[in-house]
Write a protein that holds these residues in place. Structure first.
Motif, PDB file in Angstrom:
ATOM      1  N   GLN A  33       1.239  -1.312   0.024  1.00  0.00           N
ATOM      2  CA  GLN A  33      -0.146   0.151  -0.110  1.00  0.00           C
ATOM      3  C   GLN A  33       0.818   0.987  -0.181  1.00  0.00           C
ATOM      4  OE1 GLN A  33      -2.151   0.283   3.981  1.00  0.00           O
ATOM      5  NE2 GLN A  33      -3.042   2.304   2.471  1.00  0.00           N
ATOM      6  N   LEU A  34       1.404   1.278   0.956  1.00  0.00           N
ATOM      7  CA  LEU A  34       3.037   2.515   0.803  1.00  0.00           C
ATOM      8  C   LEU A  34       4.201   2.445  -0.193  1.00  0.00           C
ATOM      9  CD1 LEU A  34       3.833   2.323   4.722  1.00  0.00           C
ATOM     10  CD2 LEU A  34       2.299   4.054   3.337  1.00  0.00           C
ATOM     11  N   ALA A  35       4.411   1.490  -0.751  1.00  0.00           N
ATOM     12  CA  ALA A  35       5.338   1.357  -2.103  1.00  0.00           C
ATOM     13  C   ALA A  35       4.482   2.267  -3.440  1.00  0.00           C
ATOM     14  CB  ALA A  35       5.771   0.212  -2.162  1.00  0.00           C
ATOM     15  N   GLY A  36       2.779   2.212  -3.372  1.00  0.00           N
ATOM     16  CA  GLY A  36       2.418   2.343  -4.581  1.00  0.00           C
ATOM     17  C   GLY A  36       1.968   3.732  -3.971  1.00  0.00           C
ATOM     18  N   GLU A  37       2.260   4.137  -3.098  1.00  0.00           N
ATOM     19  CA  GLU A  37       1.520   5.571  -2.820  1.00  0.00           C
ATOM     20  C   GLU A  37       1.750   6.377  -3.837  1.00  0.00           C
ATOM     21  OE1 GLU A  37       0.816   9.204   0.286  1.00  0.00           O
ATOM     22  OE2 GLU A  37       2.588   7.905   0.541  1.00  0.00           O
ATOM     23  N   ASP A  38       0.476   7.172  -4.415  1.00  0.00           N
ATOM     24  CA  ASP A  38       0.747   8.022  -5.649  1.00  0.00           C
ATOM     25  C   ASP A  38       0.155  10.109  -4.796  1.00  0.00           C
ATOM     26  OD1 ASP A  38      -0.154   6.237  -8.022  1.00  0.00           O
ATOM     27  OD2 ASP A  38      -2.728   6.933  -7.252  1.00  0.00           O
ATOM     28  N   ILE A  39       1.275  10.051  -4.758  1.00  0.00           N
ATOM     29  CA  ILE A  39       1.512  12.156  -4.572  1.00  0.00           C
ATOM     30  C   ILE A  39       1.239  12.922  -6.047  1.00  0.00           C
ATOM     31  CG2 ILE A  39       3.064  13.106  -3.423  1.00  0.00           C
ATOM     32  CD1 ILE A  39       4.521  11.121  -2.740  1.00  0.00           C
ATOM     33  N   SER A  40       0.471  13.893  -6.111  1.00  0.00           N
ATOM     34  CA  SER A  40       0.518  14.592  -7.321  1.00  0.00           C
ATOM     35  C   SER A  40       0.036  16.279  -7.123  1.00  0.00           C
ATOM     36  CB  SER A  40      -0.356  14.318  -7.838  1.00  0.00           C
ATOM     37  OG  SER A  40      -1.769  14.170  -7.921  1.00  0.00           O
ATOM     38  N   GLN A 100       3.383  22.554 -15.204  1.00  0.00           N
ATOM     39  CA  GLN A 100       2.204  21.083 -15.690  1.00  0.00           C
ATOM     40  C   GLN A 100       2.363  21.080 -13.845  1.00  0.00           C
ATOM     41  OE1 GLN A 100       2.994  18.674 -19.033  1.00  0.00           O
ATOM     42  NE2 GLN A 100       4.231  19.181 -18.914  1.00  0.00           N
ATOM     43  N   GLY A 101       1.352  20.149 -13.685  1.00  0.00           N
ATOM     44  CA  GLY A 101       0.538  19.182 -12.894  1.00  0.00           C
ATOM     45  C   GLY A 101       1.950  18.085 -12.657  1.00  0.00           C
ATOM     46  N   VAL A 102       2.470  17.669 -11.249  1.00  0.00           N
ATOM     47  CA  VAL A 102       3.275  16.001 -11.623  1.00  0.00           C
ATOM     48  C   VAL A 102       2.502  15.357 -10.685  1.00  0.00           C
ATOM     49  CG1 VAL A 102       5.948  15.283 -10.469  1.00  0.00           C
ATOM     50  CG2 VAL A 102       5.109  18.045 -11.800  1.00  0.00           C
ATOM     51  N   GLU A 103       2.902  13.886 -11.225  1.00  0.00           N
ATOM     52  CA  GLU A 103       2.661  12.631 -10.586  1.00  0.00           C
ATOM     53  C   GLU A 103       3.593  11.786 -10.407  1.00  0.00           C
ATOM     54  OE1 GLU A 103      -0.658  10.870 -13.523  1.00  0.00           O
ATOM     55  OE2 GLU A 103      -1.645  12.677 -13.228  1.00  0.00           O
ATOM     56  N   CYS A 104       3.179  11.266  -9.488  1.00  0.00           N
ATOM     57  CA  CYS A 104       4.512  10.881  -8.878  1.00  0.00           C
ATOM     58  C   CYS A 104       3.775   9.349  -7.876  1.00  0.00           C
ATOM     59  CB  CYS A 104       5.260  10.840  -7.556  1.00  0.00           C
ATOM     60  SG  CYS A 104       6.427  12.693  -8.412  1.00  0.00           S
ATOM     61  N   LYS A 105       4.869   8.915  -8.347  1.00  0.00           N
ATOM     62  CA  LYS A 105       4.599   6.873  -7.630  1.00  0.00           C
ATOM     63  C   LYS A 105       5.531   6.920  -6.397  1.00  0.00           C
ATOM     64  CE  LYS A 105       1.571   4.413  -8.738  1.00  0.00           C
ATOM     65  NZ  LYS A 105       0.053   3.851  -8.734  1.00  0.00           N
ATOM     66  N   GLY A 106       4.899   6.283  -5.996  1.00  0.00           N
ATOM     67  CA  GLY A 106       5.935   6.415  -4.488  1.00  0.00           C
ATOM     68  C   GLY A 106       6.798   4.812  -3.964  1.00  0.00           C
ATOM     69  N   GLU A 107       7.865   5.151  -3.767  1.00  0.00           N
ATOM     70  CA  GLU A 107       8.388   3.562  -3.555  1.00  0.00           C
ATOM     71  C   GLU A 107       9.388   3.451  -1.831  1.00  0.00           C
ATOM     72  OE1 GLU A 107      10.584   2.306  -6.549  1.00  0.00           O
ATOM     73  OE2 GLU A 107       8.882   2.842  -8.440  1.00  0.00           O
ATOM     74  N   GLY A 108       8.764   3.769  -1.443  1.00  0.00           N
ATOM     75  CA  GLY A 108       9.396   4.508   0.417  1.00  0.00           C
ATOM     76  C   GLY A 108      10.046   5.305  -0.019  1.00  0.00           C
ATOM     77  N   LEU A 109      10.797   5.315   1.684  1.00  0.00           N
ATOM     78  CA  LEU A 109      11.661   6.951   1.760  1.00  0.00           C
ATOM     79  C   LEU A 109      12.961   6.931   1.880  1.00  0.00           C
ATOM     80  CD1 LEU A 109       9.353   7.577   5.408  1.00  0.00           C
ATOM     81  CD2 LEU A 109       9.314   8.639   2.969  1.00  0.00           C
ATOM     82  N   ASP A 110      13.938   7.820   2.024  1.00  0.00           N
ATOM     83  CA  ASP A 110      15.196   7.548   2.016  1.00  0.00           C
ATOM     84  C   ASP A 110      15.677   7.264   3.740  1.00  0.00           C
ATOM     85  OD1 ASP A 110      15.021  10.419   2.030  1.00  0.00           O
ATOM     86  OD2 ASP A 110      16.651  11.028   0.622  1.00  0.00           O
ATOM     87  N   ARG A 111      17.110   7.459   4.143  1.00  0.00           N
ATOM     88  CA  ARG A 111      17.014   7.670   5.131  1.00  0.00           C
ATOM     89  C   ARG A 111      17.351   9.284   5.461  1.00  0.00           C
ATOM     90  NH1 ARG A 111      23.838   7.464   5.299  1.00  0.00           N
ATOM     91  NH2 ARG A 111      23.400   4.957   4.486  1.00  0.00           N
ATOM     92  N   TYR A 112      16.917   9.988   4.633  1.00  0.00           N
ATOM     93  CA  TYR A 112      16.519  11.059   5.182  1.00  0.00           C
ATOM     94  C   TYR A 112      15.111  11.720   5.418  1.00  0.00           C
ATOM     95  CZ  TYR A 112      21.391  11.723   4.425  1.00  0.00           C
ATOM     96  OH  TYR A 112      22.726  10.990   3.987  1.00  0.00           O
ATOM     97  N   GLY A 113      13.828  10.271   4.826  1.00  0.00           N
ATOM     98  CA  GLY A 113      12.585  10.640   5.116  1.00  0.00           C
ATOM     99  C   GLY A 113      12.193  11.405   4.103  1.00  0.00           C
ATOM    100  N   ARG A 114      12.885  11.776   2.515  1.00  0.00           N
ATOM    101  CA  ARG A 114      11.852  11.852   1.503  1.00  0.00           C
ATOM    102  C   ARG A 114      11.594  10.803   0.892  1.00  0.00           C
ATOM    103  NH1 ARG A 114      17.929  14.873  -1.456  1.00  0.00           N
ATOM    104  NH2 ARG A 114      18.571  11.999  -0.131  1.00  0.00           N
ATOM    105  N   ASP A 115      10.441  11.119  -0.005  1.00  0.00           N
ATOM    106  CA  ASP A 115       9.866  10.023  -0.689  1.00  0.00           C
ATOM    107  C   ASP A 115      10.763   9.585  -2.044  1.00  0.00           C
ATOM    108  OD1 ASP A 115       6.446   9.611   0.509  1.00  0.00           O
ATOM    109  OD2 ASP A 115       7.358  11.464   0.593  1.00  0.00           O
ATOM    110  N   LEU A 116      11.026   8.306  -2.314  1.00  0.00           N
ATOM    111  CA  LEU A 116      11.813   7.645  -3.174  1.00  0.00           C
ATOM    112  C   LEU A 116      10.331   7.472  -4.422  1.00  0.00           C
ATOM    113  CD1 LEU A 116      14.290   5.723  -1.725  1.00  0.00           C
ATOM    114  CD2 LEU A 116      14.729   7.534  -3.215  1.00  0.00           C
TER     115      LEU A 116
END
Length: 199
Positions: free
Chosen positions: A40-47, A103-119
């Motif tokens: 569920q988290l790996a496939g999170e949509d962020i846009s 334009q708007g950006v559509e992203c698919k989350g694949e986890g967090l890096d060690r600094y808390g940023r969404d990969l």
């Protein structure tokens, strides 16, 4: 006496069997729950409309996103082309800004890096931003996109038209965030970090 001991042992083994079964059921349920949460988290949509931080990072409000599988020059990084030094970090960020074009950006989350940023893997206007950055020579492969990097190198595109330190080398020499390659065990750790951050 011997009969009582055998009976007590038998009764104890009966309870132990039920206890073992209960522990096994709980462990399986825990694993199933964990795998479900990771998927569920790996496939999170962020846009949304995002701000370019540098050639491989975006911001959506206070949320930081790191383009997965690529590594772009740092903003302060300088490279050489045609015998002259230039701001390759600024050029890379500018190229990403141009790809997005407001334009708007559509992203698919694949986890967090060690600094808390969404990969993330992102697209804008149908363009795969991660792939486009590497293919244009504005970023190097960092756990993915090796084919795109090889093509950019063959065509002497972007960074490959001159001399440069990889962003990872530059950070070691000049200071900056130490990053893990976005592949293999690091990917598993990124998913686990994201899972733990939501519990």
């Amino acid at each position: 006496m011997r009969y009582q001991t055998r009976f007590a042992r038998k009764r104890r083994f009966g309870w132990r069997r039920y206890l073992d079964l209960a522990v096994a059921v709980l462990a399986i349920a825990g694993v199933a729950f964990g795998v479900g949460r990771i998927e569920q988290l790996a496939g999170e949509d962020i846009s949304g409309v995002m701000r370019v931080v540098d050639g491989d990072s975006l911001a959506l409000g206070s949320r930081r996103l790191r383009l997965k599988g690529i590594d772009a020059p740092e903003i302060r990084q300088r490279c050489r082309r045609d015998g002259f030094e230039y701001g390759c970090g600024i050029e890379s960020a500018s190229y990403l800004r141009g790809l997005i074009g407001g334009q708007g950006v559509e992203c698919k989350g694949e986890g967090l890096d060690r600094y808390g940023r969404d990969l993330v893997r992102c697209a804008a206007g149908g363009v795969d931003l991660n792939l486009a950055m590497v293919r244009a020579g504005q970023a190097v492969a960092f756990g993915d996109y090796q084919g795109a990097e090889a093509a950019a190198r063959d065509e002497a595109a972007g960074l490959w038209a001159g001399e440069f330190e990889t962003p990872k080398q530059w950070r070691v020499i000049h200071g900056g965030l130490s990053e893990e390659l976005h592949a293999g065990f690091a990917t598993v750790m990124a998913l686990l970090r994201q899972l733990m951050s939501r519990w």
